[in-house]
Design a protein around this motif. Structure first.
Motif, PDB file in Angstrom:
ATOM      1  N   MET A  45       0.801  -1.224   0.000  1.00 31.15           N
ATOM      2  CA  MET A  45       0.000   0.000   0.000  1.00 31.15           C
ATOM      3  C   MET A  45       0.837   1.278   0.000  1.00 31.15           C
ATOM      4  SD  MET A  45      -2.791  -0.993   2.965  1.00 31.15           S
ATOM      5  CE  MET A  45      -3.543   0.622   3.006  1.00 31.15           C
ATOM      6  N   LEU A  46       2.020   1.206   0.576  1.00 30.03           N
ATOM      7  CA  LEU A  46       2.794   2.406   0.863  1.00 30.03           C
ATOM      8  C   LEU A  46       4.191   2.263   0.289  1.00 30.03           C
ATOM      9  CD1 LEU A  46       2.866   5.109   2.374  1.00 30.03           C
ATOM     10  CD2 LEU A  46       3.471   3.856   4.441  1.00 30.03           C
ATOM     11  N   HIS A  47       4.484   3.074  -0.704  1.00 33.49           N
ATOM     12  CA  HIS A  47       5.762   2.995  -1.397  1.00 33.49           C
ATOM     13  C   HIS A  47       6.639   4.174  -0.982  1.00 33.49           C
ATOM     14  CE1 HIS A  47       4.067  -0.232  -3.722  1.00 33.49           C
ATOM     15  NE2 HIS A  47       3.002   0.524  -3.887  1.00 33.49           N
ATOM     16  N   PRO A  48       7.742   3.882  -0.289  1.00 32.19           N
ATOM     17  CA  PRO A  48       8.624   4.957   0.175  1.00 32.19           C
ATOM     18  C   PRO A  48       9.162   5.786  -0.985  1.00 32.19           C
ATOM     19  CG  PRO A  48       9.218   2.872   1.185  1.00 32.19           C
ATOM     20  CD  PRO A  48       8.218   2.572   0.108  1.00 32.19           C
ATOM     21  N   TRP A  49       9.445   7.046  -0.709  1.00 32.94           N
ATOM     22  CA  TRP A  49       9.965   7.944  -1.726  1.00 32.94           C
ATOM     23  C   TRP A  49      11.441   8.209  -1.531  1.00 32.94           C
ATOM     24  CZ3 TRP A  49      11.031  12.155   1.341  1.00 32.94           C
ATOM     25  CH2 TRP A  49      10.214  12.347   2.444  1.00 32.94           C
ATOM     26  N   VAL A  50      12.078   7.413  -0.678  1.00 36.61           N
ATOM     27  CA  VAL A  50      13.532   7.509  -0.518  1.00 36.61           C
ATOM     28  C   VAL A  50      14.147   6.243  -1.091  1.00 36.61           C
ATOM     29  CG1 VAL A  50      13.466   9.021   1.495  1.00 36.61           C
ATOM     30  CG2 VAL A  50      13.461   6.554   1.824  1.00 36.61           C
ATOM     31  N   GLY A  51      15.376   6.351  -1.570  1.00 35.16           N
ATOM     32  CA  GLY A  51      16.049   5.208  -2.178  1.00 35.16           C
ATOM     33  C   GLY A  51      16.722   4.334  -1.144  1.00 35.16           C
ATOM     34  N   GLN A  52      15.917   3.770  -0.264  1.00 27.15           N
ATOM     35  CA  GLN A  52      16.443   2.964   0.826  1.00 27.15           C
ATOM     36  C   GLN A  52      15.440   1.872   1.151  1.00 27.15           C
ATOM     37  OE1 GLN A  52      17.310   5.446   4.151  1.00 27.15           O
ATOM     38  NE2 GLN A  52      18.084   3.805   5.411  1.00 27.15           N
ATOM     39  N   ALA A  53      15.936   0.709   1.555  1.00 29.04           N
ATOM     40  CA  ALA A  53      15.028  -0.373   1.940  1.00 29.04           C
ATOM     41  C   ALA A  53      14.236   0.043   3.171  1.00 29.04           C
ATOM     42  CB  ALA A  53      15.822  -1.649   2.222  1.00 29.04           C
ATOM     43  N   MET A  54      12.931  -0.064   3.085  1.00 26.08           N
ATOM     44  CA  MET A  54      12.041   0.270   4.201  1.00 26.08           C
ATOM     45  C   MET A  54      11.284  -1.005   4.563  1.00 26.08           C
ATOM     46  SD  MET A  54      12.536   3.423   4.828  1.00 26.08           S
ATOM     47  CE  MET A  54      11.988   5.090   4.646  1.00 26.08           C
ATOM     48  N   ASP A  55      11.900  -1.826   5.387  1.00 23.00           N
ATOM     49  CA  ASP A  55      11.366  -3.144   5.687  1.00 23.00           C
ATOM     50  C   ASP A  55      10.456  -3.187   6.906  1.00 23.00           C
ATOM     51  OD1 ASP A  55      12.805  -4.167   3.538  1.00 23.00           O
ATOM     52  OD2 ASP A  55      14.575  -4.507   4.776  1.00 23.00           O
ATOM     53  N   PHE A  56      10.246  -2.051   7.556  1.00 22.90           N
ATOM     54  CA  PHE A  56       9.426  -2.001   8.765  1.00 22.90           C
ATOM     55  C   PHE A  56       8.252  -1.053   8.545  1.00 22.90           C
ATOM     56  CE2 PHE A  56      13.654  -3.199   9.992  1.00 22.90           C
ATOM     57  CZ  PHE A  56      13.470  -4.177  10.957  1.00 22.90           C
ATOM     58  N   ALA A  57       7.237  -1.219   9.365  1.00 26.91           N
ATOM     59  CA  ALA A  57       6.087  -0.310   9.338  1.00 26.91           C
ATOM     60  C   ALA A  57       5.712   0.024  10.775  1.00 26.91           C
ATOM     61  CB  ALA A  57       4.901  -0.936   8.607  1.00 26.91           C
ATOM     62  N   VAL A  58       5.216   1.243  10.951  1.00 31.90           N
ATOM     63  CA  VAL A  58       4.763   1.729  12.249  1.00 31.90           C
ATOM     64  C   VAL A  58       3.332   2.206  12.090  1.00 31.90           C
ATOM     65  CG1 VAL A  58       5.109   3.519  14.000  1.00 31.90           C
ATOM     66  CG2 VAL A  58       7.091   2.358  13.007  1.00 31.90           C
ATOM     67  N   ARG A  59       2.467   1.794  13.020  1.00 35.87           N
ATOM     68  CA  ARG A  59       1.064   2.244  13.056  1.00 35.87           C
ATOM     69  C   ARG A  59       0.906   3.233  14.187  1.00 35.87           C
ATOM     70  NH1 ARG A  59      -3.332  -1.372  10.827  1.00 35.87           N
ATOM     71  NH2 ARG A  59      -4.663  -0.210  12.232  1.00 35.87           N
ATOM     72  N   ILE A  60       0.199   4.311  13.918  1.00 37.65           N
ATOM     73  CA  ILE A  60      -0.082   5.321  14.939  1.00 37.65           C
ATOM     74  C   ILE A  60      -1.574   5.326  15.202  1.00 37.65           C
ATOM     75  CG2 ILE A  60       0.061   7.769  15.540  1.00 37.65           C
ATOM     76  CD1 ILE A  60       2.324   7.883  13.313  1.00 37.65           C
ATOM     77  N   ARG A  61      -1.929   5.051  16.442  1.00 36.83           N
ATOM     78  CA  ARG A  61      -3.339   5.092  16.852  1.00 36.83           C
ATOM     79  C   ARG A  61      -3.663   6.518  17.293  1.00 36.83           C
ATOM     80  NH1 ARG A  61      -3.624   2.283  21.725  1.00 36.83           N
ATOM     81  NH2 ARG A  61      -3.605   4.286  22.760  1.00 36.83           N
ATOM     82  N   PRO A  62      -4.532   7.221  16.581  1.00 33.43           N
ATOM     83  CA  PRO A  62      -4.867   8.591  16.961  1.00 33.43           C
ATOM     84  C   PRO A  62      -5.687   8.635  18.254  1.00 33.43           C
ATOM     85  CG  PRO A  62      -5.482   8.155  14.673  1.00 33.43           C
ATOM     86  CD  PRO A  62      -5.170   6.846  15.322  1.00 33.43           C
ATOM     87  N   ASP A  63      -5.131   9.247  19.276  1.00 35.67           N
ATOM     88  CA  ASP A  63      -5.870   9.442  20.523  1.00 35.67           C
ATOM     89  C   ASP A  63      -6.405  10.862  20.619  1.00 35.67           C
ATOM     90  OD1 ASP A  63      -5.633   6.858  21.640  1.00 35.67           O
ATOM     91  OD2 ASP A  63      -3.561   7.285  22.175  1.00 35.67           O
ATOM     92  N   LEU A  64      -5.690  11.802  20.071  1.00 35.83           N
ATOM     93  CA  LEU A  64      -6.114  13.197  20.047  1.00 35.83           C
ATOM     94  C   LEU A  64      -5.928  13.706  18.627  1.00 35.83           C
ATOM     95  CD1 LEU A  64      -6.972  15.808  21.505  1.00 35.83           C
ATOM     96  CD2 LEU A  64      -4.543  16.213  21.991  1.00 35.83           C
ATOM     97  N   VAL A  65      -7.003  14.170  18.012  1.00 36.91           N
ATOM     98  CA  VAL A  65      -6.965  14.673  16.639  1.00 36.91           C
ATOM     99  C   VAL A  65      -7.460  16.110  16.653  1.00 36.91           C
ATOM    100  CG1 VAL A  65      -7.801  14.370  14.274  1.00 36.91           C
ATOM    101  CG2 VAL A  65      -7.437  12.353  15.735  1.00 36.91           C
ATOM    102  N   THR A  66      -6.620  17.024  16.208  1.00 35.58           N
ATOM    103  CA  THR A  66      -7.017  18.421  16.108  1.00 35.58           C
ATOM    104  C   THR A  66      -6.686  18.918  14.707  1.00 35.58           C
ATOM    105  OG1 THR A  66      -4.879  19.228  16.907  1.00 35.58           O
ATOM    106  CG2 THR A  66      -6.604  18.884  18.560  1.00 35.58           C
ATOM    107  N   GLY A  67      -7.394  19.941  14.291  1.00 40.56           N
ATOM    108  CA  GLY A  67      -7.123  20.498  12.973  1.00 40.56           C
ATOM    109  C   GLY A  67      -7.738  21.866  12.841  1.00 40.56           C
TER     110      GLY A  67
END
Length: 150
Positions: free
Chosen positions: A120-142
């Motif tokens: 789903m997510l293709h990095p835009w840097v020329g480096q192997a990106m073998d890990f993923a991090v999920r962020i659970r939104p607890d506070l959302v402001t905008g």
């Protein structure tokens, strides 16, 4: 070295209109670029990253040597506190929006989910990106920046 002689373009006053969390997350999901904020050596660190929104959570990819990979790998429950910011603000008119999410980041360890995020997510840097991090939104402001006359 010559200094930049460009003069800022004058713009009128702006209103800052608060967004509800649903609209803020929808706007965040409409762009693919943001900035993650976390602590490194007890100091705030900011990194530009690309992301996807998946089931209401922000997913970014990282690599083996990334500070965030290390921090999330070491964290127990509930994870590492982070902030995530994305925006679209026109440089000429200064109109647009900005969203900040605060929550807990977790390293994705499920191989099926990791494979899914890599597709789903293709990095835009020329480096192997073998890990993923999920962020659970607890506070959302905008905010939405609008002309003062609207």
């Amino acid at each position: 070295m010559a200094l930049d002689q460009a003069q800022p373009i004058p713009v009128g006053p702006r209103h800052s209109v608060a967004l509800d969390s649903a609209e803020a997350l929808q706007l965040l999901g409409s762009v693919s670029f943001g900035r993650i904020v976390f602590t490194q050596h007890a100091l705030p660190t900011i990194r530009p990253v690309n992301h996807v929104l998946d089931e209401g959570e922000i997913v970014i990819r990282t690599h083996e040597g990334a500070a965030l990979t290390s921090r999330t790998r070491q964290a127990g429950s509930p994870g590492v506190v982070v902030a995530y910011e994305a925006d679209t603000i026109d440089p000429a008119t200064h109109l647009g929006w900005s969203v900040v999410v605060t929550g807990y980041a977790h390293l994705v360890t499920d191989p099926v989910l990791l494979t899914r995020y890599q597709s789903m997510l293709h990095p835009w840097v020329g480096q192997a990106m073998d890990f993923a991090v999920r962020i659970r939104p607890d506070l959302v402001t905008g905010i939405r920046l609008t002309p003062a006359d609207t």
